[in-house]
Design a protein around this motif. Structure first.
Motif, PDB file in Angstrom:
ATOM      1  N   HIS A 111       0.842  -1.193   0.000  1.00 49.23           N
ATOM      2  CA  HIS A 111       0.000   0.000   0.000  1.00 49.23           C
ATOM      3  C   HIS A 111       0.881   1.249   0.000  1.00 49.23           C
ATOM      4  O   HIS A 111       1.462   1.593   1.037  1.00 49.23           O
ATOM      5  N   PRO A 112       1.013   1.910  -1.150  1.00 50.23           N
ATOM      6  CA  PRO A 112       1.827   3.139  -1.188  1.00 50.23           C
ATOM      7  C   PRO A 112       1.229   4.227  -0.312  1.00 50.23           C
ATOM      8  O   PRO A 112       0.071   4.131   0.134  1.00 50.23           O
ATOM      9  N   ALA A 113       2.002   5.243  -0.054  1.00 47.83           N
ATOM     10  CA  ALA A 113       1.590   6.281   0.898  1.00 47.83           C
ATOM     11  C   ALA A 113       0.301   6.977   0.502  1.00 47.83           C
ATOM     12  O   ALA A 113      -0.439   7.465   1.357  1.00 47.83           O
ATOM     13  N   ASP A 114       0.011   7.049  -0.803  1.00 50.17           N
ATOM     14  CA  ASP A 114      -1.200   7.742  -1.255  1.00 50.17           C
ATOM     15  C   ASP A 114      -2.404   6.811  -1.390  1.00 50.17           C
ATOM     16  O   ASP A 114      -3.459   7.203  -1.874  1.00 50.17           O
ATOM     17  N   ASP A 115      -2.264   5.568  -0.949  1.00 52.66           N
ATOM     18  CA  ASP A 115      -3.366   4.611  -0.992  1.00 52.66           C
ATOM     19  C   ASP A 115      -4.402   5.006   0.058  1.00 52.66           C
ATOM     20  O   ASP A 115      -4.064   5.245   1.221  1.00 52.66           O
ATOM     21  N   PRO A 116      -5.696   5.082  -0.312  1.00 54.97           N
ATOM     22  CA  PRO A 116      -6.750   5.394   0.670  1.00 54.97           C
ATOM     23  C   PRO A 116      -6.766   4.433   1.855  1.00 54.97           C
ATOM     24  O   PRO A 116      -7.351   4.737   2.909  1.00 54.97           O
ATOM     25  N   PHE A 117      -6.142   3.277   1.691  1.00 51.24           N
ATOM     26  CA  PHE A 117      -5.995   2.311   2.772  1.00 51.24           C
ATOM     27  C   PHE A 117      -5.511   2.987   4.051  1.00 51.24           C
ATOM     28  O   PHE A 117      -5.974   2.670   5.147  1.00 51.24           O
ATOM     29  N   TRP A 118      -4.583   3.950   3.924  1.00 50.47           N
ATOM     30  CA  TRP A 118      -3.981   4.579   5.102  1.00 50.47           C
ATOM     31  C   TRP A 118      -4.839   5.694   5.687  1.00 50.47           C
ATOM     32  O   TRP A 118      -4.529   6.211   6.754  1.00 50.47           O
ATOM     33  N   THR A 119      -5.910   6.068   4.998  1.00 48.60           N
ATOM     34  CA  THR A 119      -6.769   7.130   5.531  1.00 48.60           C
ATOM     35  C   THR A 119      -7.808   6.593   6.510  1.00 48.60           C
ATOM     36  O   THR A 119      -8.476   7.362   7.204  1.00 48.60           O
ATOM     37  N   VAL A 120      -7.971   5.270   6.558  1.00 47.77           N
ATOM     38  CA  VAL A 120      -8.905   4.647   7.505  1.00 47.77           C
ATOM     39  C   VAL A 120      -8.171   4.398   8.813  1.00 47.77           C
ATOM     40  O   VAL A 120      -7.115   3.769   8.836  1.00 47.77           O
TER      41      VAL A 120
ATOM     42  N   LEU B  51      -3.060   3.316  14.734  1.00 50.07           N
ATOM     43  CA  LEU B  51      -4.517   3.150  14.793  1.00 50.07           C
ATOM     44  C   LEU B  51      -5.309   4.406  14.492  1.00 50.07           C
ATOM     45  O   LEU B  51      -6.492   4.311  14.147  1.00 50.07           O
ATOM     46  N   PHE B  52      -4.687   5.580  14.601  1.00 51.40           N
ATOM     47  CA  PHE B  52      -5.493   6.802  14.509  1.00 51.40           C
ATOM     48  C   PHE B  52      -5.023   7.820  13.475  1.00 51.40           C
ATOM     49  O   PHE B  52      -5.828   8.656  13.051  1.00 51.40           O
ATOM     50  N   GLN B  53      -3.783   7.792  13.058  1.00 54.37           N
ATOM     51  CA  GLN B  53      -3.310   8.769  12.086  1.00 54.37           C
ATOM     52  C   GLN B  53      -3.731   8.378  10.674  1.00 54.37           C
ATOM     53  O   GLN B  53      -3.561   7.223  10.269  1.00 54.37           O
ATOM     54  N   PRO B  54      -4.274   9.331   9.892  1.00 58.12           N
ATOM     55  CA  PRO B  54      -4.745   9.005   8.536  1.00 58.12           C
ATOM     56  C   PRO B  54      -3.610   9.050   7.508  1.00 58.12           C
ATOM     57  O   PRO B  54      -3.720   9.677   6.455  1.00 58.12           O
ATOM     58  N   SER B  55      -2.501   8.403   7.811  1.00 54.31           N
ATOM     59  CA  SER B  55      -1.346   8.420   6.906  1.00 54.31           C
ATOM     60  C   SER B  55      -0.512   7.173   7.153  1.00 54.31           C
ATOM     61  O   SER B  55      -0.608   6.523   8.200  1.00 54.31           O
ATOM     62  N   LYS B  56       0.334   6.850   6.179  1.00 47.84           N
ATOM     63  CA  LYS B  56       1.188   5.670   6.285  1.00 47.84           C
ATOM     64  C   LYS B  56       2.300   5.925   7.294  1.00 47.84           C
ATOM     65  O   LYS B  56       3.033   6.905   7.178  1.00 47.84           O
ATOM     66  N   PRO B  57       2.444   5.074   8.285  1.00 51.98           N
ATOM     67  CA  PRO B  57       3.526   5.265   9.258  1.00 51.98           C
ATOM     68  C   PRO B  57       4.891   5.228   8.586  1.00 51.98           C
ATOM     69  O   PRO B  57       5.099   4.494   7.609  1.00 51.98           O
ATOM     70  N   ALA B  58       5.814   6.023   9.093  1.00 54.66           N
ATOM     71  CA  ALA B  58       7.168   6.054   8.553  1.00 54.66           C
ATOM     72  C   ALA B  58       7.857   4.723   8.821  1.00 54.66           C
ATOM     73  O   ALA B  58       7.486   3.983   9.730  1.00 54.66           O
ATOM     74  N   VAL B  59       8.856   4.427   8.011  1.00 55.85           N
ATOM     75  CA  VAL B  59       9.594   3.187   8.188  1.00 55.85           C
ATOM     76  C   VAL B  59      10.161   3.089   9.595  1.00 55.85           C
ATOM     77  O   VAL B  59      10.151   2.029  10.218  1.00 55.85           O
ATOM     78  N   SER B  60      10.637   4.200  10.133  1.00 56.95           N
ATOM     79  CA  SER B  60      11.199   4.178  11.480  1.00 56.95           C
ATOM     80  C   SER B  60      10.161   3.727  12.500  1.00 56.95           C
ATOM     81  O   SER B  60      10.479   3.045  13.476  1.00 56.95           O
ATOM     82  N   ALA B  61       8.902   4.097  12.260  1.00 54.11           N
ATOM     83  CA  ALA B  61       7.842   3.691  13.179  1.00 54.11           C
ATOM     84  C   ALA B  61       7.602   2.191  13.095  1.00 54.11           C
ATOM     85  O   ALA B  61       7.134   1.568  14.036  1.00 54.11           O
ATOM     86  N   ALA B  62       7.932   1.612  11.926  1.00 56.00           N
ATOM     87  CA  ALA B  62       7.714   0.183  11.736  1.00 56.00           C
ATOM     88  C   ALA B  62       8.814  -0.657  12.368  1.00 56.00           C
ATOM     89  O   ALA B  62       8.686  -1.871  12.477  1.00 56.00           O
ATOM     90  N   ARG B  63       9.898   0.002  12.751  1.00 54.70           N
ATOM     91  CA  ARG B  63      10.976  -0.642  13.498  1.00 54.70           C
ATOM     92  C   ARG B  63      11.620  -1.794  12.746  1.00 54.70           C
ATOM     93  O   ARG B  63      12.074  -2.776  13.322  1.00 54.70           O
ATOM     94  N   THR B  64      11.624  -1.731  11.432  1.00 57.76           N
ATOM     95  CA  THR B  64      12.324  -2.756  10.664  1.00 57.76           C
ATOM     96  C   THR B  64      12.720  -2.196   9.309  1.00 57.76           C
ATOM     97  O   THR B  64      11.907  -1.613   8.608  1.00 57.76           O
ATOM     98  N   VAL B  65      13.980  -2.384   8.934  1.00 57.16           N
ATOM     99  CA  VAL B  65      14.479  -1.875   7.657  1.00 57.16           C
ATOM    100  C   VAL B  65      13.781  -2.558   6.496  1.00 57.16           C
ATOM    101  O   VAL B  65      13.574  -1.980   5.442  1.00 57.16           O
ATOM    102  N   SER B  66      13.348  -3.813   6.712  1.00 52.13           N
ATOM    103  CA  SER B  66      12.744  -4.554   5.600  1.00 52.13           C
ATOM    104  C   SER B  66      11.519  -3.859   5.049  1.00 52.13           C
ATOM    105  O   SER B  66      11.185  -4.014   3.874  1.00 52.13           O
ATOM    106  N   LEU B  67      10.847  -3.045   5.869  1.00 48.30           N
ATOM    107  CA  LEU B  67       9.632  -2.387   5.398  1.00 48.30           C
ATOM    108  C   LEU B  67       9.920  -1.267   4.410  1.00 48.30           C
ATOM    109  O   LEU B  67       9.000  -0.702   3.824  1.00 48.30           O
ATOM    110  N   ALA B  68      11.189  -0.932   4.210  1.00 41.77           N
ATOM    111  CA  ALA B  68      11.528   0.100   3.240  1.00 41.77           C
ATOM    112  C   ALA B  68      11.433  -0.417   1.815  1.00 41.77           C
ATOM    113  O   ALA B  68      11.440   0.354   0.862  1.00 41.77           O
TER     114      ALA B  68
END
Length: 497
Positions: free
Chosen positions: A371-380, A456-473
């Motif tokens: 899901h890229p950053a502009d995917d509506p998926f992240w707005t929910v 759970l609450f921000q309408p945007s894709k969390p940053a890679v740093s928030a995901a705590r894993t380099v693989s998510l880049a």
């Protein structure tokens, strides 16, 4: 002190006045909604239900349902009137033995005015006699009563009760149930809990089911038709009751190959969630055209379409996980849906890992990268998605991502302690997302406000740093699709049409 002389007639009048509570003016109608912002008119105010006793008679040929519902409750305010949520045609209502006036209003309100007002804290027995053809009734433009070639099914979310029994229809008012259903010989009635008895007389058979643990109204189910019923006991000792329509056709084998593993899967889930909370487990697959499954308590509803492409143990894991996350611990309000769906989805990820078809982290990497950053998926926002997005895919997949992020943050020891301790902490009750965050903080000893807000609450894709894993880049093109993904994705519509 001055003694006051009162004439006999005046004394009688005074006695009459004394019979009326001094606070009579304080008696008010119960609210026509329980206060859920997603569904303002679902549930009702003024009382709390402890038990439903339903005695029903159903004719599959005509879809006519006749019933007497006895509702045991306690008032939570001084009541002049109160509502039940219901759609069928009522012939009589009694409150504590006395006939009560009744009327209908709104989309699904049965307004009941008892012969005398009810004080706060009063035990109340409400008897409602009714009949009707459920398939002819609708509210808000839809019906949740599903006719089948040989009967009918009541199973839907967030509402289903209105079509077959009067209730306080909100998950925050859980109760025990006795459901007794008379059907023509050769037809069966399936419901929640344990089958207490069957008896036949003059061409009709009565099936009596009992749910001993508190149960939300939307988790009560009724299935009437011709079924092949299998019974057994899991290795861990849980009684299992499964039922399959005799008309499943090509889906029959896949349905049985999936649902017959219920005992094995519920035992496996106890390793993560703790002891199974109810006195029976199982599922049923009726001959319906719907496309969803539903975690109806102890007796899961599965659509035949769940097995159209072959067996799917992942959907069985999802619905069984709900027995802890959603049924045992139910949401306080419908905005708390993440506690139900995020953890049921994560159970599928755990099953994938168990089967060697993709670890939870590999699945998280894949979902994040897909899901890229502009995917509506992240707005929910799974923590409060709104009624229109309550069953959006983001509540499931982003919700499971949030669970994995929690695991990465607190470590496996604390995470699995949280996973198993939560159902025990709020057993047979209700809880919110905020309650879960507080519990996770207590167990882990870590502040989690920022993590919960991000995932759970921000309408945007969390940053890679928030995901705590380099693989998510990595991009979706470079993240391999886990082997289990297609089976998991096949359950994406479990609560959709």
């Amino acid at each position: 002190m001055h003694r006051r002389l009162i004439a006999p007639g005046a004394l009688a009048a005074a006695s009459l006045l004394l019979a009326v509570p001094a606070s009579a003016a304080a008696y008010q109608p119960g609210a026509p909604g329980i206060g859920d912002p997603y569904y303002p008119y679902y549930g009702n105010g003024g009382y709390d239900v402890s038990h439903y006793d339903l005695r029903l008679k159903y004719q599959p040929r005509t879809d006519e349902l006749e019933g007497t519902a006895t509702v045991l409750a306690t008032t939570t305010q001084d009541l002049s009137r109160f509502d039940l949520d219901f759609l069928l045609d009522v012939s009589e209502v009694r409150v504590n033995g006395a006939k009560a006036a009744f009327a209908t209003s709104g989309q699904h309100e049965l307004e009941i005015t008892p012969a005398a007002p009810l004080r706060k804290g009063t035990p109340v027995t409400v008897v409602v006699r009714y009949r009707g053809v459920p398939s002819t009734k609708s509210a808000y433009g839809f019906t949740t009563w599903h006719r089948t070639p040989d009967g009918a099914v009541a199973a839907d979310e967030p509402e289903a009760a209105w079509w077959w029994f009067p209730s306080n229809d909100h998950p925050s008012d859980k109760a025990t149930y006795d459901v007794s259903v008379t059907v023509p010989d050769g037809t069966q009635a399936i419901s929640n809990g344990t089958l207490q008895s069957t008896s036949s007389r003059l061409g009709w058979t009565r099936y009596t089911w009992r749910s001993r643990a508190p149960q939300a109204t939307y988790l009560a189910t009724l299935a009437i038709g011709r079924f092949d019923v299998t019974t057994g006991r899991s290795e861990g000792g849980v009684p299992v009751v499964n039922a399959y329509s005799r008309n499943l056709g090509d889906n029959d084998g896949a349905a049985r190959a999936s649902v017959e593993r219920t005992g094995e899967l519920v035992d496996w889930l106890t390793g993560y969630f703790g002891p199974y909370p109810f006195d029976s487990v199982g599922g049923y697959v009726p001959d319906t055209t719907t496309g969803y499954a539903l975690e109806t308590q102890t007796r899961v509803y599965y659509s035949p379409r769940q097995f159209a492409n072959g067996s799917n143990t992942s959907v069985v894991v999802h619905e069984l996980a709900h027995q802890w996350y959603g049924d045992d611990v139910s949401l306080k309000g419908w905005r708390d849906i993440w506690i139900n769906e995020g953890f049921a989805r994560y159970a599928q990820w755990l099953w994938s890992e168990h089967e060697g078809e993709g670890t939870t982290q590999e699945l998280a990497d894949y979902v994040y990268a897909s899901h890229p950053a502009d995917d509506p998926f992240w707005t929910v926002a799974p923590g409060d998605p709104g009624p229109d997005n309550q069953f959006d895919i983001a509540v499931y997949d982003r919700g499971a991502l949030a669970v994995q992020a929690l695991r990465n943050e607190v470590g496996d020891d604390a995470f699995f302690a949280i996973l198993k301790g939560w159902p025990k902490e709020h057993a047979y009750g209700n809880a919110s997302v905020a309650d879960f965050r507080a519990y996770a903080e207590k167990v882990s000893g870590k502040p989690l406000d920022a993590l919960f807000d991000t995932w759970l609450f921000q309408p945007s894709k969390p940053a890679v740093s928030a995901a705590r894993t380099v693989s998510l880049a990595r991009t979706s093109a470079t993240v391999p699709q886990p082997k289990s993904w297609k089976e998991i994705a096949a359950t994406n519509g479990v609560h959709g049409g």
